[in-house]
Design a protein around this motif. Structure first.
Motif, PDB file in Angstrom:
ATOM      1  N   ASP A 700       0.790  -1.126  -0.046  1.00  0.00           N
ATOM      2  CA  ASP A 700      -0.215  -0.003   0.038  1.00  0.00           C
ATOM      3  C   ASP A 700       0.861   1.138  -0.022  1.00  0.00           C
ATOM      4  N   ALA A 701       1.875   1.226   0.779  1.00  0.00           N
ATOM      5  CA  ALA A 701       2.732   2.370   0.959  1.00  0.00           C
ATOM      6  C   ALA A 701       3.419   2.804  -0.534  1.00  0.00           C
ATOM      7  N   ALA A 702       3.799   1.530  -1.247  1.00  0.00           N
ATOM      8  CA  ALA A 702       4.431   1.742  -2.420  1.00  0.00           C
ATOM      9  C   ALA A 702       3.460   1.967  -3.576  1.00  0.00           C
ATOM     10  N   GLY A 703       2.085   1.831  -3.291  1.00  0.00           N
ATOM     11  CA  GLY A 703       1.396   2.152  -4.488  1.00  0.00           C
ATOM     12  C   GLY A 703       0.913   0.995  -5.070  1.00  0.00           C
ATOM     13  N   VAL A 704       1.210  -0.005  -4.734  1.00  0.00           N
ATOM     14  CA  VAL A 704       0.833  -1.378  -5.572  1.00  0.00           C
ATOM     15  C   VAL A 704      -0.025  -2.317  -4.943  1.00  0.00           C
ATOM     16  N   GLY A 705      -1.010  -1.725  -3.850  1.00  0.00           N
ATOM     17  CA  GLY A 705      -1.889  -2.423  -3.210  1.00  0.00           C
ATOM     18  C   GLY A 705      -2.992  -3.319  -4.030  1.00  0.00           C
ATOM     19  N   PHE A 706      -3.201  -2.535  -4.961  1.00  0.00           N
ATOM     20  CA  PHE A 706      -4.059  -3.324  -5.949  1.00  0.00           C
ATOM     21  C   PHE A 706      -3.681  -4.520  -6.479  1.00  0.00           C
ATOM     22  N   ALA A 707      -2.480  -4.995  -6.308  1.00  0.00           N
ATOM     23  CA  ALA A 707      -1.984  -6.341  -6.621  1.00  0.00           C
ATOM     24  C   ALA A 707      -2.049  -7.252  -5.594  1.00  0.00           C
ATOM     25  N   VAL A 708      -2.708  -6.929  -4.571  1.00  0.00           N
ATOM     26  CA  VAL A 708      -2.863  -8.080  -3.534  1.00  0.00           C
ATOM     27  C   VAL A 708      -4.163  -8.327  -3.159  1.00  0.00           C
TER      28      VAL A 708
END
Length: 818
Positions: A700-708
């Protein structure tokens, strides 16, 4: 309780014993071939310079912890760490500019550091000749380590907790059973062990061969000399204090200096590399005080002495009274080497570690062994970061020698090695040369940065109004304005990108789908032809890598990865029943990315299958043909445009390139390079693992939480994410106000237009021809909002920027899905 044996009682081995016993693992035995604790290794003669500022955030973190830890140690003979500070001086404009960059690193990593005038340099170090100095960089917390004392003090603490230390103990081998360490064989018998850590210093590579492990380091001799008494120093120091002036580094001439009471110690890197032949080492050091000290070669030191006397005129009345060529370790990339043997469970290494980073490396290694993951990202130091070519003796020796030569050089972030180039080339290499490609190097691959063939196109676009920013000499290196035209053309026409160096694995077998479900965060168990963006996490929930997983058949997946570390991670977790195999297919295949609004017009006439949007949707893959060439096409785009990654066997590579390039002439196709590619992916908000995000960052912090997909069955890292606290920092896009503003990465970020408080740092950046500004990623406080103003310090020049919503370009993704 696990039984641990550490091989090597130098600064690393003793620090590791201290770190492990402090965490409750007290059954630790440290062995060394020499006496305790002046064992005869590099620690025994180390000059003890500890300086925290480094272009690597990880290495700076290691050094900062080393300073903190050594400052707490006590020894009856005196200090273990003396915080005299550090002073780097510039005698050339180029170095003075670089010290501004270094001051930026210090701010970014939270290290106190100040740029000072020539007069202030002399105030700090009165022996300096101010006439030759332009200025300096002062770091008050840096200092000198008394390495043997520090090793002994840490050993005593570990011993009080239960550790034992055995001197004069030669390790002759490792005892293993069914792929696991079970003991250490010594000349006196076997010591039972569940974990063995090789911290043998420059002997480590030679020892690791006993267990079939390549540790890419080269023992290298480095000159160190001590002068006679310097009258100006008489009475300044006491036997107890030993030194009071800051560590002085004169990197323009490859020199450093430290006090030894009323004498000066001089270290010199200006001589030719001196790789050490370990097979003759004991004979070569016969008669010396220890086997890590070779005889001094006075002729090699002569230029260093002349330059020392120029910088410190007080030396002219003295001479070198003691000197030696001391041995320590160099690696191809300058980083330490840490990690566990993939094929021998329980055998670890902590090698190529200087005193500067010793406690930090020991702490991370202890965390890794005991907790399953270190608290700091260590991918730059991972044992398995090296490609196969980089593990060859020729490569290791040649590149480590270059690393020695460049240890004090001003290194541009886009500057790549010059030795052993051309080792890995795609099938398109000859065509790229014909187009005037300027090549970067990465992972051994030659990667086109831009093409001179596009110079005429660039001039035409500039005359038609395409903006070209003014660049200073530093940012203009290894760059060309042609790259702006290549990026612009991709957005408006069509371009071909060589994606062959993208690491590719085939994951296959009846258990492949379940295995990838367990290892990655997203749902990859979908229909044949699906493509999924997903993540590899470690046990702490940190992002180890990001992957593109394509299901090409029921039991076969193609995985687009980042580096050999991904192969290592996947291999370590394979099920034991043989139901899954992982195979690196990168070299056997090649890939062209064809992207841009005219991509379908170029490719479709040569494909028997329907390439329309409805028939071949985004994030889908298919096996098909382009004319007679069998290909796998994936509708994905790292540049944010219509198009495909087109894969084929390496034997078809030249034919595929020629087919696409010739067919594209009617559509204005160009070949485009990595600089344009980087700018376009930043426009689209796509992260680069290892640069923008690492294992220190949660998705989430890295801006890739959509991939989880937390709703799916368990996967590595899921439990950590469930209990994770909201992140204190997040990765954000910032857009600069000045069209000519440029940053290259690792610059400090300040709050507001005139802020003095450093709140974060830049990771990567690229000039966007679409918005006519540089766009950068930066780690900023989580409360930072869209529209907030920040300021970035680029080598002493402040540039204002605004936090922008992502992606900056085409937020509705209409360009990809057409």
């Amino acid at each position: 309780m696990p039984r641990v044996v550490v091989i090597g009682a130098g600064i690393v081995g003793t620090s590791l014993a201290d770190e492990m016993t402090a965490r409750g693992w007290t059954d630790v035995t440290v062995v060394d071939r020499g006496p305790l604790f002046s064992t005869g290794g590099s620690t025994s003669h180390a000059p003890g310079l500890v300086f925290a500022t480094n272009p690597s955030k990880t290495m700076s973190t290691f050094a900062r912890y080393t300073i903190e830890k050594l400052s707490t140690l006590e020894h009856p003979d005196g200090w273990c760490f003396n915080p005299v500070g550090g002073l780097e001086v510039a005698t050339t404009p180029q170095r003075w500019a670089d010290l501004h960059r270094k001051a930026g690193w210090a701010q970014a990593w939270g290290i106190e550091g100040h740029l000072v005038s020539a007069e202030e340099c002399v105030d700090l170090h009165p022996l300096l000749d101010a006439d030759g100095v332009l200025g300096g960089f002062h770091t008050p917390a840096d200092g000198l380590a008394k390495a043997v004392r520090a090793a002994e003090a840490q050993a005593w603490r570990a011993r009080d907790r239960g550790a034992r230390f055995l001197p004069h103990t030669d390790v002759v081998g490792i005892v293993e059973k069914r792929g696991r360490v079970v003991g250490v064989a010594t000349a006196d018998g076997v010591i039972d062990a569940d974990v063995v850590v090789c911290a043998a210093g420059f002997w480590g590579a030679q020892f690791a061969k006993k267990v079939g492990l390549v540790v890419p380091l080269v023992p290298m001799a480095h000159q160190y000399a001590r002068t006679g008494q310097i009258p100006a120093l008489v009475g300044r120091n006491t036997e107890q204090s030993e030194a009071g002036l800051p560590i002085l580094r004169h990197q323009d001439q490859d020199l450093y200096f430290r006090e030894h009471l009323d004498r000066i110690g001089i270290g010199y890197y200006g001589h030719d590399p001196m790789p050490v032949d370990m097979s003759t080492l004991m004979a070569d050091t016969a008669g010396e005080s220890m086997p890590s000290m070779l005889p001094f070669t006075e002729e090699d030191f002569a230029p260093g002495w002349r330059e020392s006397c120029k910088l410190l005129p007080a030396l002219s009345d003295s001479k070198v009274e003691e000197a030696f060529n001391g041995i320590f370790s160099f690696t191809p990339d300058g980083f330490s080497i840490m990690g566990e043997h993939r094929d021998l469970s329980g055998f670890w290494v902590a090698e190529a570690v200087w005193v500067t980073h010793s406690a930090g490396v020991a702490k991370a290694t202890a965390e890794w062994i005991i907790d399953g993951a270190p608290s700091v990202d260590v991918h730059e130091c991972d044992l398995y970061r090296f490609e196969d070519v980089a593990r060859s003796p020729k490569f290791v020796t040649t590149t480590s020698s270059q690393a020695f030569v460049e240890v004090y050089d001003i290194i541009h972030p886009h500057q790549f090695r010059t030795a052993l180039r051309g080792l890995r080339t795609s099938p398109f290499f000859a065509r790229q040369q014909e187009l005037g490609a300027f090549f970067y190097e990465g992972g051994g691959w030659e990667r086109p940065a831009y093409y001179e063939a596009n110079a005429e196109l660039a001039q035409r676009l500039y005359s038609e109004g395409l903006a070209v920013p003014e660049r200073d000499d530093w940012s203009a290196r290894f760059w060309s304005p042609i790259s702006i035209a290549e990026a612009h053309w991709t957005r408006h026409q069509v371009a071909m990108y060589d994606m062959t160096p993208l690491t590719r694995y085939e994951v296959a077998g009846t258990g492949a789908a379940a295995f990838l479900q367990q290892m990655t965060t997203n749902n990859v168990d979908k229909s044949v032809g699906s493509v999924t963006y997903t993540l590899l996490l470690d046990e702490t929930g940190g992002v180890r890598s990001d992957l593109t997983v394509a299901r090409l058949a029921e039991t076969t997946f193609q995985v687009g990865a980042n580096s050999p570390l991904d192969f290592d991670w996947l291999s370590r977790h394979l099920p034991g029943d043989g139901s899954v195999t992982v195979r690196d297919i990168t070299g056997a295949t090649c890939c062209v990315g064809v992207w841009g609004p005219l991509a379908r017009d170029l490719v479709a006439p040569h494909c028997p299958d329907d390439l329309s949007h409805d028939a071949f949707k985004y994030f889908r893959a298919m096996h098909t043909y382009l004319d007679a060439i069998p290909v796998t096409m994936m509708r994905v785009s790292y540049v944010g445009e219509l198009g495909w990654e087109i894969y084929t066997g390496a034997e078809y590579g030249t034919a595929l390139w020629d087919l696409l390039f010739d067919a594209g002439r009617d559509h204005g196709v160009i070949a485009a390079g990595r600089i344009a590619f980087n700018s376009l992916r930043i426009e689209k908000g796509y992260r680069s693992w290892g640069t923008d995000m690492t294992a220190e960052h949660l998705p989430d912090a890295a801006g890739v939480g959509f991939a989880v997909r937390m709703a799916k069955d368990d996967f590595v890292g899921r439990a950590a994410l469930q209990s994770a606290k909201p992140p204190s920092t997040t990765l954000r896009s910032i857009v600069f106000d000045d069209p000519d503003a440029v940053v290259l990465g690792k610059e400090p970020v300040y709050l507001g237009e005139r802020g003095s408080e450093c709140i974060g740092y830049v990771t990567s950046a690229g000039y966007s021809p679409t918005v006519g500004r540089t766009i950068a990623y930066a780690w900023l406080p989580a409360e930072t909002g869209v529209g907030d103003t920040v300021t970035v310090d680029y080598r002493g020049t402040r540039h204002s920027a605004v936090v922008h919503a992502e992606p900056v370009v085409d937020p509705d993704m209409t360009r990809i899905r057409r």
